[in-house]
Scaffold this active site. Structure first.
Site, PDB file in Angstrom:
ATOM      1  CB  CYS A   2      -1.045   0.040   1.277  1.00  0.00           C
ATOM      2  SG  CYS A   2      -2.342   0.969   0.356  1.00  0.00           S
ATOM      3  NE  ARG A  27      -1.806   3.855  -2.156  1.00  0.00           N
ATOM      4  CZ  ARG A  27      -1.349   3.194  -3.396  1.00  0.00           C
ATOM      5  NH1 ARG A  27      -1.442   3.876  -4.299  1.00  0.00           N
ATOM      6  NH2 ARG A  27      -0.968   2.276  -3.060  1.00  0.00           N
ATOM      7  CD1 TRP A  74      -3.958  -4.655  -0.585  1.00  0.00           C
ATOM      8  CD2 TRP A  74      -5.738  -3.397   0.050  1.00  0.00           C
ATOM      9  NE1 TRP A  74      -5.095  -5.044  -1.250  1.00  0.00           N
ATOM     10  CE2 TRP A  74      -6.213  -4.237  -0.643  1.00  0.00           C
ATOM     11  CE3 TRP A  74      -6.571  -2.597   0.831  1.00  0.00           C
ATOM     12  CZ2 TRP A  74      -7.415  -4.489  -1.210  1.00  0.00           C
ATOM     13  CZ3 TRP A  74      -7.808  -2.816   0.346  1.00  0.00           C
ATOM     14  CH2 TRP A  74      -8.525  -3.618  -0.641  1.00  0.00           C
ATOM     15  CG  ASN A  98       4.165  -0.403  -0.712  1.00  0.00           C
ATOM     16  OD1 ASN A  98       3.721  -0.735   0.272  1.00  0.00           O
ATOM     17  ND2 ASN A  98       3.872   0.708  -1.293  1.00  0.00           N
ATOM     18  N   GLY A  99       4.766  -4.454  -2.047  1.00  0.00           N
ATOM     19  CA  GLY A  99       4.940  -5.542  -3.281  1.00  0.00           C
ATOM     20  C   GLY A  99       4.838  -6.919  -2.515  1.00  0.00           C
ATOM     21  CD  GLU A 479     -17.517  -6.225 -16.339  1.00  0.00           C
ATOM     22  OE1 GLU A 479     -18.393  -6.706 -15.609  1.00  0.00           O
ATOM     23  OE2 GLU A 479     -16.858  -5.330 -15.474  1.00  0.00           O
ATOM     24  CE  LYS A 483     -17.572  -1.904 -15.009  1.00  0.00           C
ATOM     25  NZ  LYS A 483     -17.400  -3.217 -14.480  1.00  0.00           N
ATOM     26  CD  GLU A 486     -20.579  -0.566 -13.117  1.00  0.00           C
ATOM     27  OE1 GLU A 486     -21.267  -0.512 -11.811  1.00  0.00           O
ATOM     28  OE2 GLU A 486     -19.729  -1.473 -13.614  1.00  0.00           O
ATOM     29  CG  HIS A 502     -33.462 -17.008 -30.955  1.00  0.00           C
ATOM     30  ND1 HIS A 502     -34.227 -17.936 -31.659  1.00  0.00           N
ATOM     31  CD2 HIS A 502     -32.044 -17.261 -31.247  1.00  0.00           C
ATOM     32  CE1 HIS A 502     -33.542 -18.981 -32.050  1.00  0.00           C
ATOM     33  NE2 HIS A 502     -32.237 -18.335 -32.045  1.00  0.00           N
ATOM     34  CE  LYS A 601     -14.901  -0.782  -5.544  1.00  0.00           C
ATOM     35  NZ  LYS A 601     -14.781  -1.330  -7.069  1.00  0.00           N
TER      36      LYS A 601
END
Ligand code: M6R
Length: 606
Positions: A2, A27, A74, A98-99, A479, A483, A486, A502, A601
């Site tokens: 993070c 974040r 995170w 991080n990573g 999908e 997108k 929304e 049809h 969310k």
């Protein structure tokens, strides 16, 4: 994974580090910590929860010192907890990271044999221990860091301190890190917004760089240990612009993060020598004969389930039943002991998906969740969980979570295929090598993003869209249509192209753009006929294909070509232009892209 910050200068490091961590809060994170040096000792305070909670502890403790590092975590390895929060210490070495360290288990074993002890469940803890090991071998701090990173596999941005030394070391390898240059003071951060109130002068480190910050300035060593000059750049970002990394919206930033979020999701899970997929999370999973798979989710995650069905059934030859979570529990699903129930959720908090999981458990299924948030309800309650490592997804419209979910489903299929011996080793190896190329291919699509932006201008005022695809690209068009709906509030419907005749064909006229996904696979000729049918009714066809010379290319309104990949991975590459198309239309129309009306969310009510 993070946020990282670091400071060396004349001011109070605790205040600067805390302020910078606060600026990274947007974040998302689950715990936070700081390490502050007073010239003699380095003191660490870390805590699960918010930066404000951490600040209260620091204020009570009167931490003082003018050098320090901080982190918001995170979780990727180990649940969110005080114990797993950064910084980590090994004797006099203190690190934030991080990573993902791919070979952390191997290094841990090596160090354990030499008497090193570990307290957390994280991959990070091996790093300070490894650096300590090399300082004990006689290297100075920078030498030990250089030596240690040679042993690390994976992605990492690091900030490192050592007691009794006024040096702050930063390392960048496939995870961002930058240096802030102030007036007699220097900063480290994973992201510019952390520092934007302190300086607008940044050095953006390159992969392999090691930065050594002292009171006198910044020295940078490249991956070969040579001193290098890196340009100091002035950026004039507002704090809002900086948070989004210069992108106008989080959604766009997240679309562009997909090459790295897919790489992170794959990282450490491919056993190259064995030609196998390995999930640390599934080590305990009993592998008895699986009668049937169920895949259950909502929204975008449901579309990932539909793609999962194609991937699994084609390669494992075991039936997969896919359900919307909101339907599953009310239809008395015939789930039995011996069934394998996969629940997919970015947040891990979607009420319907949690309820479906509980229903499946009650009926005796083994439950596995695919989640992006460590410690989420779904991940805690399922028998096992595989985490996508997309990083925090802030835009309400899911993008990078979706492509990492498909990457996990694909790896999960390969994992079962080797365990169940439904595929030859060489076939599995070939599929793994295709997977490894995906981040690069996604990048290629993103590089052509300007063309999609241009196309979007042309279509932004249409009121209805039809999206058509076949086979594994049918869920991809669902999908794409979701997108557009929304975020732009334009009506769009995804359809299996074969179903057009049809019913929906009645809708087609010159006011109906029809987006067709048509790769050069077994669906090609059928898709060509569908496209002909649309054109002959004056529908405007936007063609997305992986063929340089698609038979319909000259007849359609617009064409966008994506790189070729294997059937199972096509959705990852093909959905990118659909995400961009929806984004740019919404942006031109001026909607609230990151927080579209009426949407949350995470849908935590049924
Ligand atoms: O967190 P989850 O993946 O469980 O969320 C499921 C849906 O609510 C989510 O995918 C929703 O459809 C998004 N807005 C799609 O962009």
């Amino acid at each position: 994974m993070c946020g990282i910050v670091g400071y060396i200068g004349k001011n109070r490091a605790d205040q600067i580090v805390i302020e910078a961590l606060k600026r990274l809060e947007y974040r998302g994170y689950d715990s936070a910590g700081v390490a502050i040096g007073d010239g003699q000792r380095i003191r660490i305070i870390k805590k699960k929860g918010k930066v404000d909670d951490l600040k209260r502890l620091i204020d009570k403790d009167e931490l003082s010192g003018t050098i320090g590092i901080g982190h918001t975590r995170w979780a990727t390895h180990g649940v969110p907890s005080d114990r797993n929060a950064h910084p980590f210490r090994a004797h006099d070495i203190v690190v934030v990271h991080n990573g993902i360290i791919e070979n952390h288990l191997e290094i841990k074993e090596r160090l354990k044999k030499k008497g090193y002890r570990f307290q957390s469940d994280t991959d990070t803890e091996v790093i300070p221990n490894l650096i300590l090991y090399y300082t004990r071998e006689g290297f100075d701090l920078v030498g030990a860091v250089r030596r240690a990173v040679k042993d690390l596999k994976g992605s990492y941005a690091l900030a490192i301190l050592r007691e009794k030394e006024r040096i702050l070391v930063g390392v960048r390898h496939e995870s961002p890190l930058l240096i802030g240059v102030g007036d007699g003071e220097y900063f480290i951060a994973s992201d510019a917004p952390a520092l934007i109130s302190k300086t607008n002068r940044f050095i953006f480190l390159e992969d392999g760089d090691i930065a050594v910050l002292t009171d006198d300035g910044v020295r940078i060593l490249d991956r070969n240990g040579e001193n290098v000059e890196r340009e100091i750049r002035e950026v004039n970002w507002t704090p809002m612009m900086a948070e989004k990394g210069g992108f106008k919206h989080f959604m766009l930033k997240e679309i562009y993060e997909q090459p790295s979020s897919i790489s992170d999701t794959i990282l450490g899970r491919i056993l190259e020598e064995k030609g196998e997929i390995h999930f640390e999370e599934l080590e305990e999973m009993p592998l008895s004969r699986i009668r049937k798979f169920w895949m259950v989710a909502c929204g975008t995650s449901y579309h990932a389930c539909l793609i999962g069905k194609y991937i699994f059934e084609r390669n494992l030859k075991i039936p997969v039943e896919v359900d919307l979570a909101s339907e599953f529990r009310y239809r008395e699903p015939p789930v039995r002991k011996g069934d394998f129930l996969i629940l997919i959720s970015q947040s891990g908090e979607t009420a319907d998906t949690i309820a479906a999981m509980r229903e499946g458990k009650k009926r005796g299924a083994y439950t596995l969740s695919i989640c992006n948030v460590l410690g989420s309800t779904l991940s805690r309650e399922t028998d096992s969980t595989i985490f996508t490592r997309a990083g925090p997804e802030i835009g309400v419209a899911s993008t990078k979570a979706f492509t990492t979910q498909i990457a996990v489903l694909f790896m999960l299929m390969l994992f079962f295929a080797s365990r169940m011996k439904t595929k030859e080793k060489k076939e599995i190896k070939k599929m793994i090598s295709e997977l490894k190329k995906i981040p690069h291919k996604v990048n290629e699509v993103l590089e052509g993003g300007a063309k999609i932006e241009e196309m979007s201008k042309k279509y932004m005022y249409y009121k209805n869209f039809l999206y058509l695809g076949r086979g594994i690209n049918f869920p991809t068009v669902l999908e794409g249509a979701l997108k557009l709906k929304e975020i732009s509030y334009i009506h769009a419907e995804g359809y299996a192209a074969g179903e057009m005749k049809h019913g929906p064909i009645a809708l087609i006229d010159e006011r109906m753009p029809v987006l067709c996904l048509s790769p050069g696979d077994s669906t090609y000729s059928k898709m060509c006929s569908n496209i002909e049918e649309v054109i002959s009714r004056q529908g405007k066809v936007i063609l997305i294909t992986d063929m340089d010379s698609h038979g319909m290319a000259k007849k359609v309104e617009d064409v966008f070509v994506v790189p070729k990949t294997i059937y199972e991975l096509q959705p990852i590459v093909s959905v990118i232009p659909l995400q961009l198309f929806a984004y740019h239309i919404a942006n031109f129309l001026g909607t609230d892209v990151d927080q579209p009306r009426n949407l949350a969310k995470s849908v935590t009510v049924e």
